[in-house]
Enzyme design. Sequence first.
Site, PDB file in Angstrom:
ATOM      1  N   GLY A   1      45.547  61.009  15.851  1.00 53.22           N
ATOM      2  CA  GLY A   1      45.580  59.861  16.751  1.00 53.22           C
ATOM      3  C   GLY A   1      45.765  60.302  18.187  1.00 53.22           C
ATOM      4  O   GLY A   1      46.456  61.272  18.464  1.00 53.22           O
TER       5      GLY A   1
ATOM      6  N   GLU B   1      49.466  60.304   6.302  1.00 49.88           N
ATOM      7  CA  GLU B   1      50.730  60.961   5.914  1.00 49.88           C
ATOM      8  C   GLU B   1      50.712  61.373   4.463  1.00 49.88           C
ATOM      9  O   GLU B   1      51.750  61.465   3.819  1.00 49.88           O
ATOM     10  CB  GLU B   1      51.898  60.033   6.223  1.00 49.88           C
ATOM     11  CG  GLU B   1      52.989  60.733   6.978  1.00 49.88           C
ATOM     12  CD  GLU B   1      52.483  61.601   8.128  1.00 49.88           C
ATOM     13  OE1 GLU B   1      51.912  61.089   9.090  1.00 49.88           O
ATOM     14  OE2 GLU B   1      52.632  62.824   8.026  1.00 49.88           O
TER      15      GLU B   1
HETATM   16  C1  LIG Z   1      53.354  55.801  12.220  1.00 48.53           C
HETATM   17  C2  LIG Z   1      52.295  56.242  11.265  1.00 48.53           C
HETATM   18  C3  LIG Z   1      51.161  57.009  11.955  1.00 48.53           C
HETATM   19  C4  LIG Z   1      50.265  57.649  10.932  1.00 48.53           C
HETATM   20  C5  LIG Z   1      49.346  58.635  11.566  1.00 48.53           C
HETATM   21  C6  LIG Z   1      48.913  59.623  10.542  1.00 48.53           C
HETATM   22  C7  LIG Z   1      49.333  60.912  10.609  1.00 48.53           C
HETATM   23  C8  LIG Z   1      48.939  61.867   9.575  1.00 48.53           C
HETATM   24  O1  LIG Z   1      48.288  61.559   8.609  1.00 48.53           O
HETATM   25  S1  LIG Z   1      49.533  63.457   9.846  1.00 48.53           S
HETATM   26  C9  LIG Z   1      48.839  64.412   8.531  1.00 48.53           C
HETATM   27  C10 LIG Z   1      49.465  64.060   7.207  1.00 48.53           C
HETATM   28  N1  LIG Z   1      49.045  65.000   6.230  1.00 48.53           N
HETATM   29  C11 LIG Z   1      49.658  65.146   5.052  1.00 48.53           C
HETATM   30  O2  LIG Z   1      50.560  64.420   4.697  1.00 48.53           O
HETATM   31  C12 LIG Z   1      49.171  66.284   4.195  1.00 48.53           C
HETATM   32  C13 LIG Z   1      49.556  66.077   2.751  1.00 48.53           C
HETATM   33  N2  LIG Z   1      49.686  67.367   2.093  1.00 48.53           N
HETATM   34  C14 LIG Z   1      50.931  67.967   1.984  1.00 48.53           C
HETATM   35  O3  LIG Z   1      51.942  67.480   2.424  1.00 48.53           O
HETATM   36  C15 LIG Z   1      50.973  69.282   1.237  1.00 48.53           C
HETATM   37  O4  LIG Z   1      49.712  69.899   1.240  1.00 48.53           O
HETATM   38  C16 LIG Z   1      51.411  69.069  -0.234  1.00 48.53           C
HETATM   39  C17 LIG Z   1      52.813  68.534  -0.250  1.00 48.53           C
HETATM   40  C18 LIG Z   1      50.469  68.105  -0.939  1.00 48.53           C
HETATM   41  C19 LIG Z   1      51.338  70.392  -0.947  1.00 48.53           C
HETATM   42  O5  LIG Z   1      52.231  71.275  -0.270  1.00 48.53           O
HETATM   43  P1  LIG Z   1      52.018  72.824  -0.440  1.00 48.53           P
HETATM   44  O6  LIG Z   1      52.970  73.542   0.418  1.00 48.53           O
HETATM   45  O7  LIG Z   1      50.573  73.090  -0.260  1.00 48.53           O
HETATM   46  O8  LIG Z   1      52.314  73.182  -1.949  1.00 48.53           O
HETATM   47  P2  LIG Z   1      53.323  72.662  -3.030  1.00 48.53           P
HETATM   48  O9  LIG Z   1      52.974  71.334  -3.559  1.00 48.53           O
HETATM   49  O10 LIG Z   1      53.358  73.791  -4.002  1.00 48.53           O
HETATM   50  O11 LIG Z   1      54.757  72.559  -2.298  1.00 48.53           O
HETATM   51  C20 LIG Z   1      55.518  73.715  -2.177  1.00 48.53           C
HETATM   52  C21 LIG Z   1      56.949  73.343  -2.014  1.00 48.53           C
HETATM   53  O12 LIG Z   1      57.107  72.626  -0.800  1.00 48.53           O
HETATM   54  C22 LIG Z   1      57.753  71.399  -1.035  1.00 48.53           C
HETATM   55  N3  LIG Z   1      57.245  70.452  -0.066  1.00 48.53           N
HETATM   56  C23 LIG Z   1      55.974  70.055   0.065  1.00 48.53           C
HETATM   57  N4  LIG Z   1      55.891  69.164   1.090  1.00 48.53           N
HETATM   58  C24 LIG Z   1      57.143  69.021   1.598  1.00 48.53           C
HETATM   59  C25 LIG Z   1      57.710  68.238   2.658  1.00 48.53           C
HETATM   60  N5  LIG Z   1      56.959  67.403   3.398  1.00 48.53           N
HETATM   61  N6  LIG Z   1      59.019  68.351   2.912  1.00 48.53           N
HETATM   62  C26 LIG Z   1      59.775  69.168   2.161  1.00 48.53           C
HETATM   63  N7  LIG Z   1      59.328  69.938   1.118  1.00 48.53           N
HETATM   64  C27 LIG Z   1      58.015  69.854   0.854  1.00 48.53           C
HETATM   65  C28 LIG Z   1      57.383  71.047  -2.458  1.00 48.53           C
HETATM   66  O13 LIG Z   1      58.309  70.135  -2.991  1.00 48.53           O
HETATM   67  C29 LIG Z   1      57.466  72.389  -3.110  1.00 48.53           C
HETATM   68  O14 LIG Z   1      58.818  72.686  -3.278  1.00 48.53           O
HETATM   69  P3  LIG Z   1      59.258  73.600  -4.519  1.00 48.53           P
HETATM   70  O15 LIG Z   1      58.814  72.859  -5.748  1.00 48.53           O
HETATM   71  O16 LIG Z   1      60.742  73.704  -4.394  1.00 48.53           O
HETATM   72  O17 LIG Z   1      58.513  74.900  -4.334  1.00 48.53           O
HETATM   73  C1  FAD Z   2      43.885  56.020  10.429  1.00 45.30           C
HETATM   74  C2  FAD Z   2      44.180  57.480  10.193  1.00 45.30           C
HETATM   75  C3  FAD Z   2      45.001  58.167  11.088  1.00 45.30           C
HETATM   76  C4  FAD Z   2      45.254  59.528  10.893  1.00 45.30           C
HETATM   77  N1  FAD Z   2      46.030  60.199  11.815  1.00 45.30           N
HETATM   78  C5  FAD Z   2      46.239  61.528  11.638  1.00 45.30           C
HETATM   79  C6  FAD Z   2      46.998  62.258  12.607  1.00 45.30           C
HETATM   80  O1  FAD Z   2      47.471  61.699  13.594  1.00 45.30           O
HETATM   81  N2  FAD Z   2      47.163  63.604  12.430  1.00 45.30           N
HETATM   82  C7  FAD Z   2      46.636  64.258  11.340  1.00 45.30           C
HETATM   83  O2  FAD Z   2      46.807  65.472  11.224  1.00 45.30           O
HETATM   84  N3  FAD Z   2      45.934  63.569  10.375  1.00 45.30           N
HETATM   85  C8  FAD Z   2      45.729  62.238  10.520  1.00 45.30           C
HETATM   86  N4  FAD Z   2      45.018  61.545   9.574  1.00 45.30           N
HETATM   87  C9  FAD Z   2      44.442  62.270   8.432  1.00 45.30           C
HETATM   88  C10 FAD Z   2      45.208  61.991   7.146  1.00 45.30           C
HETATM   89  O3  FAD Z   2      46.446  62.615   7.180  1.00 45.30           O
HETATM   90  C11 FAD Z   2      44.364  62.521   5.957  1.00 45.30           C
HETATM   91  O4  FAD Z   2      43.204  61.739   5.891  1.00 45.30           O
HETATM   92  C12 FAD Z   2      45.169  62.423   4.666  1.00 45.30           C
HETATM   93  O5  FAD Z   2      46.160  63.419   4.665  1.00 45.30           O
HETATM   94  C13 FAD Z   2      44.296  62.579   3.411  1.00 45.30           C
HETATM   95  O6  FAD Z   2      43.608  63.811   3.430  1.00 45.30           O
HETATM   96  P1  FAD Z   2      42.015  63.815   3.273  1.00 45.30           P
HETATM   97  O7  FAD Z   2      41.464  62.841   4.230  1.00 45.30           O
HETATM   98  O8  FAD Z   2      41.590  65.211   3.333  1.00 45.30           O
HETATM   99  O9  FAD Z   2      41.745  63.240   1.811  1.00 45.30           O
HETATM  100  P2  FAD Z   2      41.416  64.122   0.521  1.00 45.30           P
HETATM  101  O10 FAD Z   2      42.588  64.926   0.150  1.00 45.30           O
HETATM  102  O11 FAD Z   2      40.121  64.803   0.714  1.00 45.30           O
HETATM  103  O12 FAD Z   2      41.293  62.943  -0.565  1.00 45.30           O
HETATM  104  C14 FAD Z   2      40.052  62.614  -1.171  1.00 45.30           C
HETATM  105  C15 FAD Z   2      40.331  62.306  -2.638  1.00 45.30           C
HETATM  106  O13 FAD Z   2      40.742  63.525  -3.287  1.00 45.30           O
HETATM  107  C16 FAD Z   2      41.930  63.295  -4.035  1.00 45.30           C
HETATM  108  N5  FAD Z   2      42.746  64.513  -4.074  1.00 45.30           N
HETATM  109  C17 FAD Z   2      42.907  65.391  -3.067  1.00 45.30           C
HETATM  110  N6  FAD Z   2      43.743  66.372  -3.419  1.00 45.30           N
HETATM  111  C18 FAD Z   2      44.132  66.110  -4.700  1.00 45.30           C
HETATM  112  C19 FAD Z   2      44.999  66.749  -5.637  1.00 45.30           C
HETATM  113  N7  FAD Z   2      45.660  67.886  -5.325  1.00 45.30           N
HETATM  114  N8  FAD Z   2      45.178  66.177  -6.847  1.00 45.30           N
HETATM  115  C20 FAD Z   2      44.535  65.019  -7.153  1.00 45.30           C
HETATM  116  N9  FAD Z   2      43.685  64.366  -6.322  1.00 45.30           N
HETATM  117  C21 FAD Z   2      43.497  64.910  -5.108  1.00 45.30           C
HETATM  118  C22 FAD Z   2      42.651  62.200  -3.271  1.00 45.30           C
HETATM  119  O14 FAD Z   2      43.544  61.491  -4.141  1.00 45.30           O
HETATM  120  C23 FAD Z   2      41.485  61.312  -2.799  1.00 45.30           C
HETATM  121  O15 FAD Z   2      41.176  60.366  -3.829  1.00 45.30           O
HETATM  122  C24 FAD Z   2      44.723  60.189   9.756  1.00 45.30           C
HETATM  123  C25 FAD Z   2      43.924  59.492   8.841  1.00 45.30           C
HETATM  124  C26 FAD Z   2      43.658  58.140   9.052  1.00 45.30           C
HETATM  125  C27 FAD Z   2      42.798  57.393   8.058  1.00 45.30           C
END
Ligand SMILES: CCCCC/C=C/C(=O)SCCNC(=O)CCNC(=O)[C@H](O)C(C)(C)COP(=O)(O)OP(=O)(O)OC[C@H]1O[C@@H](n2cnc3c(N)ncnc32)[C@H](O)[C@@H]1OP(=O)(O)O
Ligand code: FAD
Length: 632
Positions: free
Chosen positions: A146, A389
């Site tokens: 964003g 998130e």
């Molecule tokens: C106001 C609202 C505005 C919204 C604007 C939007 C912003 C965004 O979207 S920002 C981008 C957001 N993106 C995500 O959330 C990415 C999601 N993916 C993940 O968080 C990670 O890839 C994962 C959690 C799905 C996988 O983590 P990873 O390290 O690749 O591997 P593990 O699953 O094996 O985890 C290892 C270990 O780490 C612990 N852990 C994972 N995430 C967290 C966390 N956020 N905080 C603390 N600990 C975390 C997990 O529990 C594992 O722990 P152990 O089992 O003890 O090893």
């Molecule tokens: C409005 C908006 C604002 C955003 N703002 C930000 C921002 O400010 N900063 C930022 O960094 N990002 C931002 N994002 C990105 C957002 O964080 C990602 O879109 C989100 O984390 C999902 O990842 P992806 O898009 O790669 O989806 P993907 O992970 O590619 O998901 C596609 C499909 O695959 C499935 N999938 C993926 N991995 C697995 C798994 N391990 N097991 C089972 N199923 C799985 C999902 O469930 C889903 O159905 C924003 C997105 C939106 C829509």
Amino acid sequence: MQKTFKNEKILFAEPLFQCDGLAGFTRSELYENAIHRTLRINQLKKEHNWTQEDFDIAIRCLNYEVGFVIHLSMFIPAIERLATDDQKAKWLPLAESYRILGTYAQTELGHGTNLMALETTATFDPRTDEFVLRTPQLSSMKWWPGSLGKTATHAIVLAQLIIGNKNYGMNPFMVQLRSLEDHMPLPGIIVGDIGAKLGANSNDNGFLILNDVRIPRENMLARNSKVTKDGRYIQTSTNKANYATMVLVRLSIIRWAEDTIKNGSLIAIRYSAVRRQSSLQAGGPEMQVLDYQTQQYKIFPSLAASYALFFTYEAMMKEYEIAYAQIMRGNNQLLGQIHGQLSGLKAFASDLVTYELEMCRRSCGGHGYLKASVVGETLLHTLPLVTVEGDNTVMYLQCARYLLKQIAKALAGQDVDEPTSYLKKDILSYTCPVQKGEHCTNPNYLLKIYTQRAHSAIASVARQLQFDLESGKDQSSAFNNNLVSLVQAAKAHCQLCLMKNFVESVSALERTCSENLASVLRQLCLYFGLHGIVTASGEFLESEAIGLQQLEWIKAEELKSLAAIRPNAVALVDAFDLHDQTVMSALGRYDGNAYQHLFEAAKREPMNQTQVPPAYYKYLRDLIKGQPLAKL
Ligand SMILES: CCCCC/C=C/C(=O)SCCNC(=O)CCNC(=O)[C@H](O)C(C)(C)COP(=O)(O)OP(=O)(O)OC[C@H]1O[C@@H](n2cnc3c(N)ncnc32)[C@H](O)[C@@H]1OP(=O)(O)O
Ligand SMILES: Cc1cc2nc3c(=O)[nH]c(=O)nc-3n(C[C@H](O)[C@H](O)[C@H](O)COP(=O)(O)OP(=O)(O)OC[C@H]3O[C@@H](n4cnc5c(N)ncnc54)[C@H](O)[C@@H]3O)c2cc1C
């Protein structure tokens, strides 16, 4: 329900914050209006000595339809959580005074969920004591952050740290994107907006290509790990602490979900109270549609969810503050718990409200399809919450991973975290507590049912995983074969959390509020519990928490609950204390004049500013007059 915003009158006295006019705005106008609003709220904060909480409530009153949302909700919190004290001293004053405008750039075109696979690199160059940032290929470019497109001067870029030929994983780097003189992108930086979205189009979600952009070594946010001048990587905390910002935002998404479902249920219930349509008696007067059992069945879940999410947010905020205080003192003991809880609850809350908002929209009939009803717009603005998130499926799986660890501890006789303490019980010790009458009308008894269902779901998938592993499947195959059940177990745990927080919060309120209010809240809590069982009855039956006879009693009590809630439904949404300008809906105004407000909105429609549309002169006039049409 909402901390009444004593400054509402000041805020909504200004045309800038009167939302009717947003209809018909172009993206650029929406973008500019959002920035203008944030800066004006900032001025009001100074002029009236508002607190930061007042500032935050003002933004919620505007349904986050303001600029710099990521700057405020992620960039600043990320500096607070990921930077050293010296780095905070440098960057926080600049960010808080808007001298720099930031974003949180983690997601890439090719990866969002799988952070380990992020392709952006930050390579340490010991010769110049710098990091070289690059997005090596098309899929590497940052995509979605964003404010990245046109606003941010800086970004916290999450990149794989490379020293020599070793990858030290994802780390945060402060990168300047635009000149502070003329806002032009700096050398090596290519930025832009990713294009129109289904909603939230005032936000310039952007893309970022980094072509060998050099930043000083001190720009790596080094609270949890750092690189020394001679290129040594020193980890000072778990690298999961670098994920801390996401945990906070997942908490704020629960409140965002609460805010949107309150808007939706308020619109649906107020409109259903004024809308009269058809009659159950031939020739009788038309009924308020709110009196139809089916209408109540459609929209009372959103009313109950509004209160359930309010209580869960309050409870989780307390849990988060305790965990965060410890984490910032270097004690990561609660990190796993708060991550597991908030991953699941963010997913459950956003799933719940997106479903119930659509039910609110449908309950408004044709007018629910008008932008002026706002309930559809609210749904569009809420849809991203199931993805941002952390995609909900992935978040449920993170929660399930936490639950598996907890039940393994419980079965090994070890201590478990408070939120999963129920797993310490012997799974066979539950008895079906629900008998007709008393048991079906007491939320505390229903809570036992939710507990058994959650325990059973977690124990069942843990057993199945163990069986698959013992039968020779490797870890990843065993996991992939049970993902659906893992998600189901996480949902069961989250639904138990909502019910538990609801029951405990009402029980606490009873000690201080009037009996009238207590009985209304008990009724709503009971309804929330009954409805949750009915909508997931298969899982409750499967867990043997109830049998078919109990389900029959529970369904009957649920329908009786609808009638019990009906007299208080409008009062329960009025209690949200939301200003008309916050809800913005022609259907949900406090005065109930839905038709008048709909017509006023139609009159404001830009197409109605002229009687004869331009298309008449281009196409219709000759057609209607029977003249031959010019070649089109
Ligand atoms: C106001 C609202 C505005 C919204 C604007 C939007 C912003 C965004 O979207 S920002 C981008 C957001 N993106 C995500 O959330 C990415 C999601 N993916 C993940 O968080 C990670 O890839 C994962 C959690 C799905 C996988 O983590 P990873 O390290 O690749 O591997 P593990 O699953 O094996 O985890 C290892 C270990 O780490 C612990 N852990 C994972 N995430 C967290 C966390 N956020 N905080 C603390 N600990 C975390 C997990 O529990 C594992 O722990 P152990 O089992 O003890 O090893
Ligand atoms: C409005 C908006 C604002 C955003 N703002 C930000 C921002 O400010 N900063 C930022 O960094 N990002 C931002 N994002 C990105 C957002 O964080 C990602 O879109 C989100 O984390 C999902 O990842 P992806 O898009 O790669 O989806 P993907 O992970 O590619 O998901 C596609 C499909 O695959 C499935 N999938 C993926 N991995 C697995 C798994 N391990 N097991 C089972 N199923 C799985 C999902 O469930 C889903 O159905 C924003 C997105 C939106 C829509």
